[in-house]
Design a protein around this motif. Structure first.
Motif, PDB file in Angstrom:
ATOM      1  N   LEU A 313       0.832  -1.190   0.000  1.00 27.68           N
ATOM      2  CA  LEU A 313       0.000   0.000   0.000  1.00 27.68           C
ATOM      3  C   LEU A 313       0.874   1.250   0.000  1.00 27.68           C
ATOM      4  O   LEU A 313       2.045   1.196   0.404  1.00 27.68           O
ATOM      5  CB  LEU A 313      -0.921   0.004   1.219  1.00 27.68           C
ATOM      6  N   PRO A 314       0.345   2.385  -0.434  1.00 30.82           N
ATOM      7  CA  PRO A 314       1.121   3.632  -0.420  1.00 30.82           C
ATOM      8  C   PRO A 314       1.558   3.994   1.002  1.00 30.82           C
ATOM      9  O   PRO A 314       0.787   3.856   1.958  1.00 30.82           O
ATOM     10  CB  PRO A 314       0.144   4.672  -0.969  1.00 30.82           C
ATOM     11  N   GLU A 315       2.793   4.452   1.135  1.00 30.43           N
ATOM     12  CA  GLU A 315       3.269   4.888   2.443  1.00 30.43           C
ATOM     13  C   GLU A 315       2.581   6.187   2.874  1.00 30.43           C
ATOM     14  O   GLU A 315       2.358   6.423   4.062  1.00 30.43           O
ATOM     15  CB  GLU A 315       4.789   5.069   2.405  1.00 30.43           C
ATOM     16  N   GLU A 316       2.233   7.024   1.897  1.00 26.69           N
ATOM     17  CA  GLU A 316       1.455   8.236   2.152  1.00 26.69           C
ATOM     18  C   GLU A 316       0.175   8.145   1.331  1.00 26.69           C
ATOM     19  O   GLU A 316       0.165   8.470   0.129  1.00 26.69           O
ATOM     20  CB  GLU A 316       2.251   9.486   1.779  1.00 26.69           C
ATOM     21  N   PRO A 317      -0.947   7.699   1.935  1.00 25.31           N
ATOM     22  CA  PRO A 317      -2.179   7.450   1.172  1.00 25.31           C
ATOM     23  C   PRO A 317      -2.653   8.645   0.360  1.00 25.31           C
ATOM     24  O   PRO A 317      -3.156   8.487  -0.759  1.00 25.31           O
ATOM     25  CB  PRO A 317      -3.189   7.083   2.263  1.00 25.31           C
ATOM     26  N   GLY A 318      -2.500   9.859   0.900  1.00 24.39           N
ATOM     27  CA  GLY A 318      -2.960  11.026   0.165  1.00 24.39           C
ATOM     28  C   GLY A 318      -2.181  11.285  -1.102  1.00 24.39           C
ATOM     29  O   GLY A 318      -2.726  11.757  -2.105  1.00 24.39           O
ATOM     30  N   VAL A 319      -0.894  10.985  -1.076  1.00 20.98           N
ATOM     31  CA  VAL A 319      -0.041  11.136  -2.264  1.00 20.98           C
ATOM     32  C   VAL A 319      -0.189   9.930  -3.182  1.00 20.98           C
ATOM     33  O   VAL A 319      -0.214  10.044  -4.406  1.00 20.98           O
ATOM     34  CB  VAL A 319       1.434  11.314  -1.855  1.00 20.98           C
ATOM     35  N   GLY A 364       4.414   2.381 -19.199  1.00 22.01           N
ATOM     36  CA  GLY A 364       3.237   2.589 -18.374  1.00 22.01           C
ATOM     37  C   GLY A 364       3.488   3.426 -17.132  1.00 22.01           C
ATOM     38  O   GLY A 364       4.607   3.473 -16.603  1.00 22.01           O
ATOM     39  N   VAL A 365       2.426   4.107 -16.683  1.00 23.31           N
ATOM     40  CA  VAL A 365       2.418   4.842 -15.426  1.00 23.31           C
ATOM     41  C   VAL A 365       1.227   4.350 -14.608  1.00 23.31           C
ATOM     42  O   VAL A 365       0.102   4.281 -15.133  1.00 23.31           O
ATOM     43  CB  VAL A 365       2.294   6.361 -15.650  1.00 23.31           C
ATOM     44  N   ASN A 366       1.467   3.986 -13.349  1.00 20.44           N
ATOM     45  CA  ASN A 366       0.417   3.532 -12.445  1.00 20.44           C
ATOM     46  C   ASN A 366       0.346   4.450 -11.230  1.00 20.44           C
ATOM     47  O   ASN A 366       1.381   4.909 -10.723  1.00 20.44           O
ATOM     48  CB  ASN A 366       0.685   2.102 -11.959  1.00 20.44           C
ATOM     49  N   TRP A 367      -0.866   4.669 -10.758  1.00 22.52           N
ATOM     50  CA  TRP A 367      -1.071   5.461  -9.544  1.00 22.52           C
ATOM     51  C   TRP A 367      -2.042   4.726  -8.634  1.00 22.52           C
ATOM     52  O   TRP A 367      -3.214   4.587  -8.951  1.00 22.52           O
ATOM     53  CB  TRP A 367      -1.609   6.848  -9.879  1.00 22.52           C
ATOM     54  N   TYR A 368      -1.525   4.196  -7.516  1.00 24.46           N
ATOM     55  CA  TYR A 368      -2.367   3.632  -6.457  1.00 24.46           C
ATOM     56  C   TYR A 368      -2.705   4.766  -5.486  1.00 24.46           C
ATOM     57  O   TYR A 368      -1.819   5.299  -4.818  1.00 24.46           O
ATOM     58  CB  TYR A 368      -1.627   2.535  -5.696  1.00 24.46           C
ATOM     59  N   TRP A 369      -3.974   5.136  -5.417  1.00 20.98           N
ATOM     60  CA  TRP A 369      -4.399   6.226  -4.547  1.00 20.98           C
ATOM     61  C   TRP A 369      -5.159   5.669  -3.348  1.00 20.98           C
ATOM     62  O   TRP A 369      -6.152   4.966  -3.509  1.00 20.98           O
ATOM     63  CB  TRP A 369      -5.269   7.228  -5.314  1.00 20.98           C
ATOM     64  N   LYS A 374      -6.954   2.654  -8.219  1.00 18.16           N
ATOM     65  CA  LYS A 374      -5.758   2.545  -9.044  1.00 18.16           C
ATOM     66  C   LYS A 374      -6.074   3.086 -10.438  1.00 18.16           C
ATOM     67  O   LYS A 374      -7.133   2.790 -11.005  1.00 18.16           O
ATOM     68  CB  LYS A 374      -5.299   1.089  -9.146  1.00 18.16           C
ATOM     69  N   PHE A 375      -5.166   3.864 -10.977  1.00 11.76           N
ATOM     70  CA  PHE A 375      -5.310   4.410 -12.319  1.00 11.76           C
ATOM     71  C   PHE A 375      -4.057   4.055 -13.117  1.00 11.76           C
ATOM     72  O   PHE A 375      -2.936   4.188 -12.619  1.00 11.76           O
ATOM     73  CB  PHE A 375      -5.510   5.926 -12.264  1.00 11.76           C
ATOM     74  N   MET A 376      -4.258   3.613 -14.371  1.00  8.60           N
ATOM     75  CA  MET A 376      -3.158   3.154 -15.206  1.00  8.60           C
ATOM     76  C   MET A 376      -3.226   3.824 -16.577  1.00  8.60           C
ATOM     77  O   MET A 376      -4.313   4.028 -17.127  1.00  8.60           O
ATOM     78  CB  MET A 376      -3.208   1.630 -15.387  1.00  8.60           C
ATOM     79  N   LEU A 377      -2.064   4.141 -17.118  1.00  7.06           N
ATOM     80  CA  LEU A 377      -1.956   4.692 -18.462  1.00  7.06           C
ATOM     81  C   LEU A 377      -0.781   4.019 -19.154  1.00  7.06           C
ATOM     82  O   LEU A 377       0.344   4.048 -18.653  1.00  7.06           O
ATOM     83  CB  LEU A 377      -1.760   6.209 -18.407  1.00  7.06           C
ATOM     84  N   ASN A 378      -1.042   3.394 -20.317  1.00  4.05           N
ATOM     85  CA  ASN A 378      -0.017   2.681 -21.086  1.00  4.05           C
ATOM     86  C   ASN A 378       0.042   3.202 -22.516  1.00  4.05           C
ATOM     87  O   ASN A 378      -0.992   3.568 -23.099  1.00  4.05           O
ATOM     88  CB  ASN A 378      -0.305   1.178 -21.153  1.00  4.05           C
ATOM     89  N   TYR A 379       1.253   3.198 -23.065  1.00  4.34           N
ATOM     90  CA  TYR A 379       1.433   3.388 -24.503  1.00  4.34           C
ATOM     91  C   TYR A 379       2.113   2.131 -25.038  1.00  4.34           C
ATOM     92  O   TYR A 379       3.173   1.722 -24.541  1.00  4.34           O
ATOM     93  CB  TYR A 379       2.276   4.614 -24.823  1.00  4.34           C
ATOM     94  N   VAL A 380       1.484   1.513 -26.058  1.00  3.53           N
ATOM     95  CA  VAL A 380       1.956   0.227 -26.579  1.00  3.53           C
ATOM     96  C   VAL A 380       2.237   0.364 -28.070  1.00  3.53           C
ATOM     97  O   VAL A 380       1.399   0.878 -28.824  1.00  3.53           O
ATOM     98  CB  VAL A 380       0.906  -0.882 -26.363  1.00  3.53           C
ATOM     99  N   ALA A 408      -9.270   2.557 -15.071  1.00  2.00           N
ATOM    100  CA  ALA A 408      -9.666   3.022 -13.748  1.00  2.00           C
ATOM    101  C   ALA A 408     -10.133   1.803 -12.950  1.00  2.00           C
ATOM    102  O   ALA A 408     -10.905   0.983 -13.461  1.00  2.00           O
ATOM    103  CB  ALA A 408     -10.790   4.049 -13.850  1.00  2.00           C
ATOM    104  N   GLN A 409      -9.647   1.666 -11.724  1.00  2.00           N
ATOM    105  CA  GLN A 409      -9.902   0.464 -10.929  1.00  2.00           C
ATOM    106  C   GLN A 409     -10.334   0.840  -9.516  1.00  2.00           C
ATOM    107  O   GLN A 409      -9.772   1.729  -8.885  1.00  2.00           O
ATOM    108  CB  GLN A 409      -8.628  -0.382 -10.879  1.00  2.00           C
ATOM    109  N   PHE A 410     -11.361   0.129  -9.043  1.00  2.00           N
ATOM    110  CA  PHE A 410     -11.825   0.261  -7.672  1.00  2.00           C
ATOM    111  C   PHE A 410     -11.872  -1.130  -7.059  1.00  2.00           C
ATOM    112  O   PHE A 410     -12.389  -2.066  -7.673  1.00  2.00           O
ATOM    113  CB  PHE A 410     -13.214   0.914  -7.628  1.00  2.00           C
ATOM    114  N   TYR A 411     -11.299  -1.296  -5.874  1.00  2.00           N
ATOM    115  CA  TYR A 411     -11.245  -2.627  -5.250  1.00  2.00           C
ATOM    116  C   TYR A 411     -11.369  -2.481  -3.736  1.00  2.00           C
ATOM    117  O   TYR A 411     -11.039  -1.454  -3.147  1.00  2.00           O
ATOM    118  CB  TYR A 411      -9.956  -3.356  -5.621  1.00  2.00           C
ATOM    119  N   TRP A 412     -11.891  -3.532  -3.141  1.00  3.16           N
ATOM    120  CA  TRP A 412     -12.047  -3.536  -1.680  1.00  3.16           C
ATOM    121  C   TRP A 412     -11.928  -4.952  -1.146  1.00  3.16           C
ATOM    122  O   TRP A 412     -11.891  -5.899  -1.908  1.00  3.16           O
ATOM    123  CB  TRP A 412     -13.420  -2.937  -1.302  1.00  3.16           C
TER     124      TRP A 412
END
Length: 412
Positions: A313-319, A364-369, A374-380, A408-412
């Motif tokens: 998990l992110p060490e700083e959830p807000g970032v 690719g760039v991934n962002w776990y918020w 989670k948001f992902m952007l890839n160029y292939v 765009a991903q939502f998980y619990w």
């Protein structure tokens, strides 16, 4: 389910406005079993710079030269899990988008050791790739590698025995069909062994190997690959609808490696497949591999469980946790030759199977918020080539699309 751009935008805004939740929802203790509920929802968007073929779902065709796009719900997984009574664990999962069962099994852990157990039901086979055995919600790239989607044997009904410790294990399974009706068939067996001589916080080195052998069931198997876009139906690299008839058994050998040092991770996998055929048909062989690297820009490292990397998990959830990744992928379904015509004006013939080749690069760039987004952007960029029937097997025809992918991903 088809999502319009406006519907997808509203869904993303609603997700951003929702409060953070725990990783799972505890329901109750039923029959001495602690029952919890998990879920995973993914929405994908692809934009194609097409070449020979049109990979968009709305305007299927060929010989086009322009842009196209596709957006759709990718997964809607709902999972019930239970711990207990005693050393028993169970899981029942269903993907409402794909209308199929996921993991649906019961596990007994010997001596409460997470790496020594027997499992009965439907589960991911040990002969799948390390990428497939890892958690789907933590995929490094939007599309899994070509060998993962094309050669590995994923979930099947069967029985599995795992013996090992935190740093190593040997797993063996016997399996049959997939639980969902009219899905994959063919019984077989699969084994995997792995060893992590280095396994400590921020430093992991892992090596593994696997072998799978299965019946092709209907004496036919078709091997093919999407152009690194999971929701695309068209596969240019393809052994064909009748190419591998008279097939008896299919075996796959896999090798894997993983290295983690601080915020950097590298992993690579290789698979080779062999199809045994009867009558006057020659056996078929194909192979593929990928090499990928990931950098956690925000400094987090990875964990390790069951011979697979675990994203923390992110060490700083807000970032949030930010990742930058690069992957090279190659896949080869050519096992034959084109024989020139013996007479002037004649047509070439094919000795064997020429399913084509594909190689690709993904950035690719991934962002776990926080804990649930989670948001992902890839160029292939994809390069495909094969001898085409339309050309009378006289020349190699290329199809080289470029793709922008977002998730765009939502998980619990």
């Amino acid at each position: 389910m088809k999502l319009t751009p406006s519907t997808l935008s509203l869904a993303l805004l609603a997700a951003l406005a929702a409060p953070a939740a725990h990783a799972e929802i505890a329901i109750d203790v039923i029959g001495n079993s602690e029952v919890s509920f998990e879920g995973l929802v993914q929405a994908d968007f692809y934009s194609f710079d097409t070449d020979l073929n049109d990979y968009g779902a709305d305007t299927a065709g060929s010989d086009v030269d322009g842009d196209d796009y596709l957006n759709e719900l990718r997964r809607a997984e709902l999972v019930l899990k239970g711990k207990g009574p005693g050393n028993i664990e169970w899981v029942l999962g269903y993907d409402a988008k794909d209308d199929k069962f996921l993991d649906a099994n019961v596990k007994y852990k010997f001596g409460n050791n997470a790496n020594h157990f027997i499992q009965v039901g439907q589960f991911k086979q040990p002969g799948a790739t390390m990428e497939e055995l890892s958690s789907t919600k933590n995929n490094d790239f939007i599309s899994k590698a070509s060998i993962t989607n094309s050669l590995g044997t994923p979930r099947r009904l069967g029985v599995q025995y795992n013996f090992g410790d935190a740093n190593w294990a040997i797993t063996a399974s016997y399996f049959g069909r997939e639980l969902t009706r009219n899905r994959e068939h063919g019984s077989g067996y699969s084994v995997r062994g792995y060893w992590a001589p280095i396994n400590e916080a921020g430093s992991i080195f892992h090596l593994g190997a696997s072998y799978t052998d299965k019946d092709t069931d209907a004496d036919f198997i078709r091997l093919r690959a999407r152009p690194m876009a999971d929701m695309v139906s068209l596969r240019y690299v393809d052994t064909g609808s009748s190419g591998l008839r008279a097939s008896d058994r299919n075996s796959v050998i896999g090798a894997e490696a993983l290295w983690v040092t601080g915020p950097f991770k590298m992993q690579a996998e290789y698979m080779t497949t062999d199809v045994k055929r009867y009558g006057n048909f020659d056996d078929f062989s194909g192979d593929g591999f990928y090499v990928s690297g990931l950098w956690n820009i925000t400094g987090e490292t990875w964990g390790y469980k069951g011979g697979t990397p675990v994203t923390n998990l992110p060490e700083e959830p807000g970032v949030g946790l930010w990742q930058l990744g690069l992957r090279y992928d190659a896949f080869d379904l050519n096992d034959g030759n084109v024989i020139p015509p013996t007479t002037p004006g004649g047509s070439p013939t094919v000795d064997g199977i020429l399913g084509g080749k594909m190689d690709s690069w993904t950035v690719g760039v991934n962002w776990y918020w926080r804990s649930n987004f989670k948001f992902m952007l890839n160029y292939v960029t994809v390069n495909q080539e094969k001898y085409n029937n339309a050309s009378g097997f006289r020349r190699v025809v290329e199809d080289n699309p470029n793709i922008i992918e977002a998730r765009a991903q939502f998980y619990w």
